[in-house]
Design an enzyme around this catalytic site. Sequence first.
Site, PDB file in Angstrom:
ATOM      1  N   VAL A  12      47.627  25.898   2.785  1.00  0.00           N
ATOM      2  CA  VAL A  12      47.536  24.510   2.326  1.00  0.00           C
ATOM      3  C   VAL A  12      46.139  23.954   2.536  1.00  0.00           C
ATOM      4  O   VAL A  12      45.578  23.284   1.659  1.00  0.00           O
ATOM      5  CB  VAL A  12      48.587  23.634   3.041  1.00  0.00           C
ATOM      6  CG1 VAL A  12      48.453  22.174   2.603  1.00  0.00           C
ATOM      7  CG2 VAL A  12      49.998  24.129   2.737  1.00  0.00           C
ATOM      8  N   LYS A 200      63.131  17.951   7.785  1.00  0.00           N
ATOM      9  CA  LYS A 200      62.873  17.148   6.589  1.00  0.00           C
ATOM     10  C   LYS A 200      63.887  16.012   6.438  1.00  0.00           C
ATOM     11  O   LYS A 200      63.514  14.881   6.106  1.00  0.00           O
ATOM     12  CB  LYS A 200      62.889  18.054   5.356  1.00  0.00           C
ATOM     13  CG  LYS A 200      61.731  19.042   5.325  1.00  0.00           C
ATOM     14  CD  LYS A 200      61.864  20.038   4.185  1.00  0.00           C
ATOM     15  CE  LYS A 200      60.709  21.026   4.157  1.00  0.00           C
ATOM     16  NZ  LYS A 200      60.864  22.042   3.093  1.00  0.00           N
TER      17      LYS A 200
END
Length: 409
Positions: A12, A200
Site C-alpha cells: 500500500v 472492520k
Amino acid sequence: MISVAIMGHGVVGSGVAEILTTHKQKLFASIGEEIYVKHILDLREFPDSPLADRFTKDFNDILNDREVRVVVEVMGGLNPAYDFVKKCLKSGKSVVTSNKELVAAHGAELLQIAKDENVNFLFEASVGGGIPIIRPISQCLVANIVDEIAGILNGTTNFILTKMIEDGMQFDAALKLAQDLGFAERNPAADIEGHDACRKICILASLAFGKHVYPNFVHTEGITEITLEDVKYAEAYNCVIKLIGRVKRLDDGKIDIIVAPMFVPNKSQLANIDYEFNGIMVRGDCTGDVVFYGKGAGKLPTASAVVADVVDCCKHLKTRKFLFWADGNGDNILPYEESVTAMYIRANTTFELAQEVFGCIDKIEKADSPEGEIAFVTAQLPYGEIIEKIAALESRGAKVISKIRIGDL
C-alpha cells in the site's frame, strides 16, 4: 507546497507514493497546491526507486520536521505504528492510515488526541480498501439514523467460499488456491478465523453508533468449520454461505454485533458478491438499504482511498473535520447469547427427535444426504437457548455436525 511523509513502503505504501507522484496535476487541481513527498520511512533499501533520496530509517526525521503537515501510516500492526501515530498527532501533524488493527484497537484515543490538537485522523482505507464507506457514513448519510450495517468485509474468505459454492472445492483446496493467487497470506488466520472482518465491523459500529467497540467485545467465528456439504445444504435452502460482519441497533439503545458465517438468501443483495470482492450494506431510516461494492484490498484501490484522505487533510490544515466517537466499555453491546437468530443445524439423528427438542423446525431436503443425517432450520431463538437445545439433542444420542446462523439480510 504541502509536505507529507509516508511510514511504510510495502504494497500500500508504494502505491500511495506512486499515486502522489504520478497524479500530481490531478491532485493540484483538487487543492490548489502541490503535494510533496518529503520522507518515506522504511528499514529496507530501495535504491531503484525514483524517490530513493527521500527514504529514511529514523522516525524522528519525520516527527521533528515542522514542514511535514500530513503523515501516512501504512506500516500495519500495532507496534510501532501506534506509538508513531500518537506522537505525530501530538506534534500537530494530521495522520492518515489504512491500518484497521490500529483503528479498531485505539481509534477512540487517537481521535481524542486529534481533537485536542486540532488536527485530523482519517482512515477511509481501513475498512473497505478502495470502497468508500467511512466518508459516506459520516457525511453523505449523516441525516439518517443508521439501523444496521452488514457486509462481506473480507475478500479472502469470500474468495474461498465462492470457490466452494461455484466449483465444489473443499475448504483446504480453496484456501491453497487463494494463497497461490496472492489473496491469502501464508498465515491466513486473521482472515479465515474472522479477526480481520471483526476489526472492520468494530470500526463501522463505532462510527455509526458513537461509542468505541473493541474487538474483544465481539463474538467472532471464522469459516474453518464450513464444509462442502454445508454449502450444498445452503443451496438446497436457496441460500449461499458468506462470512458476515453485522451490527444492528436495538430498541433499547444497545447494539447486536457479530462476525460469523451465515446462510444468506439468494434474493439478498449480498448473495451475489463473489470472489475477492466486498459488499457493505448500510440501512438508514431515510435512505433504506444502500450497498457499497468493490475490491476490498489491493495496492492501488487501497492506496487511492489513502490518497483521498491525504487530500482531505491538505484541504483542512487549519480546521478539523468532525470525525469522532467516544470511548466505550462494552455496556452498550448485547451479550451474544441473547442475540436472536434462526439456525441451520446438520445432525445424525431423526427429524422426530429434532422436532421434539426444538419444536417447530423447517427440514432441508437434499437428494444425496447420507443415511441417518438430517438438516433443518430452527425458529428464531436467543443463541444461548439454541446452544442449550443442541446440548439436549446430543444428550439423547444425536451428533450435531454443524450449525450456521440464518442471515435475514
